[in-house]
Design a protein around this motif. Structure first.
Motif, PDB file in Angstrom:
ATOM      1  N   ASN A   1      51.944  14.452  36.437  1.00 36.13           N
ATOM      2  CA  ASN A   1      51.529  15.563  37.113  1.00 36.13           C
ATOM      3  C   ASN A   1      51.436  15.588  38.577  1.00 36.13           C
ATOM      4  O   ASN A   1      50.892  14.656  39.015  1.00 36.13           O
ATOM      5  CB  ASN A   1      50.082  16.200  36.425  1.00 36.13           C
ATOM      6  CG  ASN A   1      49.912  17.713  36.623  1.00 36.13           C
ATOM      7  OD1 ASN A   1      49.902  18.334  37.846  1.00 36.13           O
ATOM      8  ND2 ASN A   1      49.513  18.442  35.648  1.00 36.13           N
ATOM      9  N   GLY A   2      52.055  16.512  39.208  1.00 39.50           N
ATOM     10  CA  GLY A   2      51.961  16.394  40.907  1.00 39.50           C
ATOM     11  C   GLY A   2      50.341  16.490  41.499  1.00 39.50           C
ATOM     12  O   GLY A   2      50.572  16.329  42.584  1.00 39.50           O
ATOM     13  N   ASP A   3      49.711  17.175  41.052  1.00 40.71           N
ATOM     14  CA  ASP A   3      48.405  17.271  41.309  1.00 40.71           C
ATOM     15  C   ASP A   3      47.473  16.326  41.055  1.00 40.71           C
ATOM     16  O   ASP A   3      47.122  15.953  39.917  1.00 40.71           O
ATOM     17  CB  ASP A   3      47.674  18.648  40.683  1.00 40.71           C
ATOM     18  CG  ASP A   3      46.382  18.966  41.055  1.00 40.71           C
ATOM     19  OD1 ASP A   3      46.144  18.172  42.149  1.00 40.71           O
ATOM     20  OD2 ASP A   3      45.478  20.060  40.627  1.00 40.71           O
ATOM     21  N   PRO A   4      47.140  15.510  42.283  1.00 46.85           N
ATOM     22  CA  PRO A   4      46.222  14.278  41.848  1.00 46.85           C
ATOM     23  C   PRO A   4      45.087  14.379  41.411  1.00 46.85           C
ATOM     24  O   PRO A   4      44.455  13.597  40.495  1.00 46.85           O
ATOM     25  CB  PRO A   4      45.677  13.860  43.304  1.00 46.85           C
ATOM     26  CG  PRO A   4      46.813  14.632  44.224  1.00 46.85           C
ATOM     27  CD  PRO A   4      47.129  16.018  43.563  1.00 46.85           C
ATOM     28  N   ASN A   5      44.520  15.773  40.976  1.00 48.17           N
ATOM     29  CA  ASN A   5      43.307  15.836  40.262  1.00 48.17           C
ATOM     30  C   ASN A   5      43.789  16.095  38.837  1.00 48.17           C
ATOM     31  O   ASN A   5      42.568  16.187  37.856  1.00 48.17           O
ATOM     32  CB  ASN A   5      42.721  17.153  40.818  1.00 48.17           C
ATOM     33  CG  ASN A   5      42.115  17.424  42.095  1.00 48.17           C
ATOM     34  OD1 ASN A   5      41.466  16.283  42.670  1.00 48.17           O
ATOM     35  ND2 ASN A   5      42.399  18.167  42.962  1.00 48.17           N
TER      36      ASN A   5
ATOM     37  N   ASN B   1      49.310  10.025  39.868  1.00 48.37           N
ATOM     38  CA  ASN B   1      48.728  10.477  41.205  1.00 48.37           C
ATOM     39  C   ASN B   1      47.459  10.265  41.637  1.00 48.37           C
ATOM     40  O   ASN B   1      46.946  10.199  42.589  1.00 48.37           O
ATOM     41  CB  ASN B   1      49.180  12.165  41.451  1.00 48.37           C
ATOM     42  CG  ASN B   1      50.693  12.166  41.615  1.00 48.37           C
ATOM     43  OD1 ASN B   1      51.441  11.088  41.743  1.00 48.37           O
ATOM     44  ND2 ASN B   1      50.901  13.373  42.112  1.00 48.37           N
ATOM     45  N   ALA B   2      46.279  10.384  40.494  1.00 45.55           N
ATOM     46  CA  ALA B   2      45.081  10.168  40.702  1.00 45.55           C
ATOM     47  C   ALA B   2      45.095   8.614  41.354  1.00 45.55           C
ATOM     48  O   ALA B   2      44.240   8.377  42.072  1.00 45.55           O
ATOM     49  CB  ALA B   2      44.365  10.443  39.356  1.00 45.55           C
ATOM     50  N   ALA B   3      45.715   7.828  40.586  1.00 47.73           N
ATOM     51  CA  ALA B   3      45.610   6.278  40.817  1.00 47.73           C
ATOM     52  C   ALA B   3      46.116   6.119  42.242  1.00 47.73           C
ATOM     53  O   ALA B   3      45.587   5.309  42.836  1.00 47.73           O
ATOM     54  CB  ALA B   3      46.351   5.439  39.744  1.00 47.73           C
ATOM     55  N   TRP B   4      47.240   6.662  42.434  1.00 50.69           N
ATOM     56  CA  TRP B   4      48.064   6.652  43.858  1.00 50.69           C
ATOM     57  C   TRP B   4      47.113   7.210  44.951  1.00 50.69           C
ATOM     58  O   TRP B   4      46.900   6.468  45.733  1.00 50.69           O
ATOM     59  CB  TRP B   4      49.166   7.604  43.672  1.00 50.69           C
ATOM     60  CG  TRP B   4      50.097   7.447  44.929  1.00 50.69           C
ATOM     61  CD1 TRP B   4      49.797   7.789  46.207  1.00 50.69           C
ATOM     62  CD2 TRP B   4      51.467   7.030  44.850  1.00 50.69           C
ATOM     63  NE1 TRP B   4      50.931   7.581  46.911  1.00 50.69           N
ATOM     64  CE2 TRP B   4      51.959   7.208  46.342  1.00 50.69           C
ATOM     65  CE3 TRP B   4      52.573   6.602  43.776  1.00 50.69           C
ATOM     66  CZ2 TRP B   4      53.261   6.939  46.948  1.00 50.69           C
ATOM     67  CZ3 TRP B   4      53.643   6.304  44.328  1.00 50.69           C
ATOM     68  CH2 TRP B   4      54.129   6.277  45.635  1.00 50.69           C
ATOM     69  N   LYS B   5      46.436   8.235  44.634  1.00 50.79           N
ATOM     70  CA  LYS B   5      45.507   8.703  45.710  1.00 50.79           C
ATOM     71  C   LYS B   5      44.266   7.773  45.825  1.00 50.79           C
ATOM     72  O   LYS B   5      44.058   7.591  47.044  1.00 50.79           O
ATOM     73  CB  LYS B   5      45.146  10.004  45.274  1.00 50.79           C
ATOM     74  CG  LYS B   5      43.946  10.985  46.273  1.00 50.79           C
ATOM     75  CD  LYS B   5      43.709  12.178  45.533  1.00 50.79           C
ATOM     76  CE  LYS B   5      42.663  12.739  46.734  1.00 50.79           C
ATOM     77  NZ  LYS B   5      42.111  13.930  46.118  1.00 50.79           N
TER      78      LYS B   5
ATOM     79  N   PRO C   1      53.472  11.325  45.104  1.00 54.25           N
ATOM     80  CA  PRO C   1      54.782  12.231  45.065  1.00 54.25           C
ATOM     81  C   PRO C   1      54.551  13.759  44.013  1.00 54.25           C
ATOM     82  O   PRO C   1      53.335  13.749  43.336  1.00 54.25           O
ATOM     83  CB  PRO C   1      55.633  11.502  43.911  1.00 54.25           C
ATOM     84  CG  PRO C   1      54.719  10.063  43.985  1.00 54.25           C
ATOM     85  CD  PRO C   1      53.509  10.382  44.376  1.00 54.25           C
ATOM     86  N   GLY C   2      55.309  14.392  44.338  1.00 51.53           N
ATOM     87  CA  GLY C   2      55.289  15.697  43.545  1.00 51.53           C
ATOM     88  C   GLY C   2      56.113  15.658  42.297  1.00 51.53           C
ATOM     89  O   GLY C   2      55.990  16.579  41.372  1.00 51.53           O
ATOM     90  N   TRP C   3      56.552  14.534  41.758  1.00 51.92           N
ATOM     91  CA  TRP C   3      57.192  14.423  40.825  1.00 51.92           C
ATOM     92  C   TRP C   3      58.188  15.510  40.365  1.00 51.92           C
ATOM     93  O   TRP C   3      59.158  15.891  40.834  1.00 51.92           O
ATOM     94  CB  TRP C   3      56.404  14.116  39.428  1.00 51.92           C
ATOM     95  CG  TRP C   3      55.506  12.583  39.817  1.00 51.92           C
ATOM     96  CD1 TRP C   3      54.405  12.585  39.984  1.00 51.92           C
ATOM     97  CD2 TRP C   3      56.121  11.321  40.047  1.00 51.92           C
ATOM     98  NE1 TRP C   3      53.842  11.328  40.213  1.00 51.92           N
ATOM     99  CE2 TRP C   3      55.071  10.446  40.308  1.00 51.92           C
ATOM    100  CE3 TRP C   3      57.417  10.767  39.967  1.00 51.92           C
ATOM    101  CZ2 TRP C   3      55.189   9.100  40.534  1.00 51.92           C
ATOM    102  CZ3 TRP C   3      57.515   9.646  39.862  1.00 51.92           C
ATOM    103  CH2 TRP C   3      56.337   8.577  40.241  1.00 51.92           C
ATOM    104  N   PHE C   4      57.880  16.132  39.186  1.00 53.81           N
ATOM    105  CA  PHE C   4      58.969  17.074  38.602  1.00 53.81           C
ATOM    106  C   PHE C   4      58.927  18.521  39.382  1.00 53.81           C
ATOM    107  O   PHE C   4      59.588  19.331  39.062  1.00 53.81           O
ATOM    108  CB  PHE C   4      58.808  17.371  37.117  1.00 53.81           C
ATOM    109  CG  PHE C   4      58.955  15.891  36.079  1.00 53.81           C
ATOM    110  CD1 PHE C   4      60.249  15.562  36.145  1.00 53.81           C
ATOM    111  CD2 PHE C   4      57.889  15.477  35.600  1.00 53.81           C
ATOM    112  CE1 PHE C   4      60.314  14.361  35.552  1.00 53.81           C
ATOM    113  CE2 PHE C   4      58.145  14.230  34.911  1.00 53.81           C
ATOM    114  CZ  PHE C   4      59.155  13.710  35.085  1.00 53.81           C
TER     115      PHE C   4
ATOM    116  N   ALA D   1      54.012  21.087  44.136  1.00 55.26           N
ATOM    117  CA  ALA D   1      53.264  19.833  43.479  1.00 55.26           C
ATOM    118  C   ALA D   1      51.897  20.195  43.107  1.00 55.26           C
ATOM    119  O   ALA D   1      51.217  19.660  42.204  1.00 55.26           O
ATOM    120  CB  ALA D   1      53.391  18.723  44.688  1.00 55.26           C
ATOM    121  N   PHE D   2      51.361  21.087  43.944  1.00 60.68           N
ATOM    122  CA  PHE D   2      49.931  21.439  43.566  1.00 60.68           C
ATOM    123  C   PHE D   2      49.966  22.418  42.447  1.00 60.68           C
ATOM    124  O   PHE D   2      49.054  22.262  41.489  1.00 60.68           O
ATOM    125  CB  PHE D   2      49.160  22.565  44.585  1.00 60.68           C
ATOM    126  CG  PHE D   2      47.954  22.953  44.639  1.00 60.68           C
ATOM    127  CD1 PHE D   2      46.922  21.986  44.363  1.00 60.68           C
ATOM    128  CD2 PHE D   2      47.662  24.195  44.568  1.00 60.68           C
ATOM    129  CE1 PHE D   2      45.774  22.676  44.129  1.00 60.68           C
ATOM    130  CE2 PHE D   2      46.572  24.771  44.355  1.00 60.68           C
ATOM    131  CZ  PHE D   2      45.555  23.840  44.267  1.00 60.68           C
TER     132      PHE D   2
END
Length: 864
Positions: free
Chosen positions: A682-686, A691-695, A707-710, A311-312
């Motif tokens: 993208n799995g990276d929140p940055n 994922n940025a909004a999720w975080k 989530p790590g998505w794809f 994910a990262f």
């Protein structure tokens, strides 16, 4: 009638008109000439006038005839200028960054003015195999191809490339000859198959460990002492890894499969091999490779787990945003080409390069590594080959010799260095498979800066201890299975031993098939062609019979019918040639072992048997993934489309603009949409917007990790479904048409009966929309079973994942079919799979049609 003309009559006339020029008496023989009786007097005069007026034209005709004859005679004497030979080369791409290649080609054309070189990229060396296969089968191959070396054995086994041994032996002692001893052993052997040379190695590469010295200092590590063993590498990686307060990675010390290492390198370092020396047995599951994979699983687990790491890594970018350049990855194993990238994008980076760490026993020279090199690398690269059926073999060989020569490569390096410096960029040469080329280029053009010069020297020296991928006709399958085994092991879907056993069995079956192929008879192509022709004739006969049953066409209607058939004839002919014909041919090939380049061999039901027994795990996984997409994706897609349609069915100002806005995503090309959503999810929140909004919300409120998505198995299919909802505006049009077709009096009657909004929707709207629900259900099921394009683009997202997603989470039937047909060239097997998919779609559609009368209501059926 005839007149006897003698000298006294006609000759006297001509004497007068010709100036009384005397003629020899022998000329004046009596001649019987047919003439028309004319009147007395001026008739002879009239005849003379006509002859006199025709004389200039006759003279002109004779002169022109002489000129034409003279020109033809001169044309035969003067030779035509020789026509230029157009040399077609696939795999080399001219562009802004290819000044060196352009200089090489221009100099070649200057030295050989009768040759014109035409470069076509075709993927710049990684050509789509379908294109090359189609060109060879169609007898229009390129003259030269620039091909990935590890695929040479696979293509050579299909007789797709011309052996070059005769050309090498003929020109060996010439100044521009190709001599095997001048090439690195690994590079030359990778271009050979069954003792013959099928390609000439060109560029090459190898791998080493890059590490960030600044991050070493921050972690309290000696920047001048990089790790040398696997144990040290893991210890350094843990010390260099840094996490955010929420547990996500701020920096990771090392990712085993990030960069360019793969299980191949770690297995070779540990003494493992992937094929037996005779090439008949796959040894993917040998104990040394199992041990190497177990160590890799340990590294992933101790650094946080493969799912979190993938994910990262799914947020990693390239060029100036390369995670190694910006400090997100402290160490990586990668190729020599990274030096040039550092010089271009991050020249001030404080880095070091060292041989890739190895097992401690190898470093110490302990059993079973006595007498072996302390460090091991592996090399790949590209090569020049001549396809079978090439029209200009001699010119192609001239081009290959030129591109392999020291002089040519020096011209290329000088031109590329000058171009880089004109842009203010440093230049670090790449590696050649030719030892003399490397030494000459390094001596003249190696960087002056020690930070680049010393690593480049180390990469050149490492070529002497380089390994190379097995040369085999199952090379691509072996690669894919080794990637799948790695993926399954680090995700704990299987143990390392189980994953490697499964991969070895799959590859071994393909080996055994080829070695036992001769026992199956070659299919006489006339038989399937006759069957296909009979099938098409039967189809035409049925159509004609149905047309005749529909009623006799009268005299007045016959011209219209003929005109209709004439206008439809392009489609009809195209259907029979390009649709019906291939469909019938696929039935025949489904009972054959067929790779397109060789005659099909009849194997009976073997393909179907393998699909439903040996390969049932792959087939089940593919249909499970398709069923998941259908079970959750179809209801969500229908609900979203209907909800949007109900919103847009209201009477508000500017509704046309809203409808256009919701419809626009459905016309975005699939490729563009997939690339866009790969970035959004993208799995990276940055990096990823979602994922940025999720975080910032769910992560802060409830502590839920994004989530790590794809990049992880459990989120890849939901990510695909979410992507599909964005294009729900396409279905919205159909729902909107259905809503506007619901009679308003039904809603009025429901209101009089006291129905609420939900009751009206439940008892009026849904029943009236049941035909639209039925249509979307059938089309959605078919679409789910035929899903391909988005997965083809998104399958490799994340570090270390295969083309079918992490853990085969995106393996769907059509993707499985595509890989077998166009990656492994198992056309017979793929044809059988296509018919299984067709039968499943047909059965599901018939079931839905059978159940439809119970819940689908058509307004036209009222009162029946």
């Amino acid at each position: 009638m005839s007149l006897l003309l003698g000298g006294d009559s006609v000759s006297g006339y001509f004497f007068q008109r010709a100036g009384n020029l005397p003629l020899p008496a022998q000329v004046l023989h009596p001649v019987r000439v047919p003439v028309r009786i004319m009147g007395q007097g001026g008739r002879q005069e009239e005849m003379g006038e006509r002859l006199r007026s025709a004389l200039p034209w006759v003279t002109l005709f004779v002169v022109l005839l002489g000129v034409v004859a003279a020109s033809l005679t001169l044309a035969k004497r003067v030779p035509e200028p020789p026509r230029k030979v157009k040399l077609v080369v696939w795999g080399l791409q001219l562009g802004e960054e290819s000044a060196g290649l352009r200089a090489q080609v221009e100099e070649f054309e200057r030295r050989y003015p009768h040759i014109e070189v035409s470069l076509l990229s075709m993927g710049a060396g990684r050509m789509n195999p379908q294109k090359l296969m189609t060109a060879i089968v169609g007898k229009v191959p390129p003259d030269v191809i620039f091909q990935d070396r590890f695929t040479i054995g696979d293509w050579a086994s299909r007789d797709a490339f011309r052996p070059l041994d005769d050309l090498i032996a003929r020109d060996r002692d010439k100044p521009d000859g190709i001599r095997p001893e001048e090439f690195y052993h690994a590079c030359w052997q990778e271009a050979c198959y069954k003792g013959k040379v099928y390609a000439i190695p060109a560029g090459t590469d190898n791998r080493a460990l890059y590490y960030n010295k600044q991050l070493f200092r921050e972690a309290g590590l000696d920047p001048e002492r990089p790790p040398q063993t696997w144990d040290e590498l893991l210890e350094y990686a843990k010390r260099l890894t840094k996490r955010n307060p929420d547990g996500t990675y701020q920096r990771i010390g090392f990712i085993p499969n990030y960069g360019n290492s793969w299980l191949y390198l770690y297995s070779w370092q540990n003494g493992g091999e992937f094929m037996s020396p005779d090439g008949r047995t796959c040894t993917l599951n040998n104990p040394r490779t199992v041990e190497a994979l177990e160590w890799l699983v340990k590294v992933y687990d101790e650094l946080g787990g493969a799912k979190n790491i993938n994910a990262f890594a799914s947020g990693f970018q390239t060029q100036e945003m390369d995670p190694f350049f910006i400090g997100k990855v402290a160490m990586k194993i990668d190729g020599n080409w990274v030096l040039n990238n550092i010089a271009r994008y991050k020249p001030d980076l404080d880095f070091g390069v060292a041989p890739a760490p190895v097992p401690a026993a190898r470093l110490r020279g302990e059993p079973p590594f006595e007498g072996q090199p302390k460090f091991i690398t592996w090399s790949g690269g590209f090569s020049f080959a001549i396809p079978r059926g090439a029209k200009h073999v001699e010119e192609a060989w001239l081009f290959i010799k030129w591109m392999s020569s020291v002089e040519s490569n020096l011209i290329s390096a000088r031109a590329q260095k000058a171009w880089n410096e004109s842009k203010g960029r440093p230049y670090v040469p790449g590696l050649s498979a030719n030892l003399k080329v490397n030494e000459a280029v390094f001596k003249e053009l190696a960087p002056k800066s020690p930070k680049f010069r010393e690593p480049l020297r180390m990469f050149i020296d490492l070529m002497q201890v380089s390994k190379f991928r097995p040369v085999t006709f199952v090379g691509q399958r072996l690669w894919d299975e080794h990637v799948r085994a790695f993926d399954m092991a680090i995700l704990h879907e299987m143990t390392p031993k189980q994953a490697l056993d499964a991969g070895a069995q799959t590859v071994q079956r393909e080996l055994d098939k080829v070695f036992t192929r001769e026992k199956y008879p070659i299919l006489d192509i006339r038989i399937p062609m006759a069957l296909i022709a009979l099938g098409l004739l039967a189809f035409v006969g049925v159509i004609v019979w149905l047309a005749r049953r529909s009623g006799h066409v009268g005299r007045l209607g016959r011209p219209e019918a003929i005109a209709g058939y004439l206008f439809a004839s392009p489609w009809i002919v195209g259907f029979f040639l390009f649709t019906a014909g291939p469909i019938l041919a696929s039935i025949v090939f489904s009972f054959c072992d067929y790779d397109v380049l060789h005659p099909p061999r009849y194997v009976g039901l073997l393909n179907y048997k393998e699909l439903l027994t040996i390969d049932l795990a792959f087939l089940s996984k593919a249909f499970y993934n398709a069923g998941y997409l259908a079970l959750f994706g179809i209801p969500l897609g229908m609900t979203t489309g209907l909800a949007i349609a109900m919103l847009l069915n209201t009477q508000v100002r500017g509704m046309s603009g809203y409808r256009t806005a919701y419809y626009m995503p459905s016309i975005v090309p699939v490729v563009a949409s997939a690339v866009l959503w790969a970035w959004v999810l993208n799995g990276d929140p940055n990096r990823g917007l979602v994922n940025a909004a999720w975080k910032a919300t769910l992560g802060e409120w409830f502590g839920w990790a994004p989530p790590g998505w794809f990049g992880v198995p459990e989120w890849s299919k939901p990510g695909l479904i979410l992507m599909g909802l964005w294009g729900a505006g396409g279905g919205m049009i159909l729902w909107l048409a259905g809503l506007q077709g619901v009679p308003t009096q039904l809603y009025e009657a429901a209101e009089l009966d006291g129905a609420t909004g939900w009751a009206k929707f439940r008892h009026v709207t849904l029943p009236m929309l049941s035909p639209y629900i039925f249509f979307n259900l059938i089309m959605g099921t078919i679409h789910a079973l035929q899903e391909f394009d988005r997965i083809y683009i998104l399958g490799g997202v994340g570090a270390g994942t295969s083309s079918t997603g992490p853990g085969d989470s995106l393996l769907v039937p059509v993707m499985y079919l595509f890989n077998n047909a166009f990656t492994y060239f198992k056309m017979g097997y793929a044809s059988a799979l296509a018919w299984i998919i067709f039968l499943i779609i047909l059965v599901l559609t018939l079931i839905q049609l059978k159940l439809a009368p119970r819940w689908v209501h058509y307004e036209a059926e009222k009162g029946k």
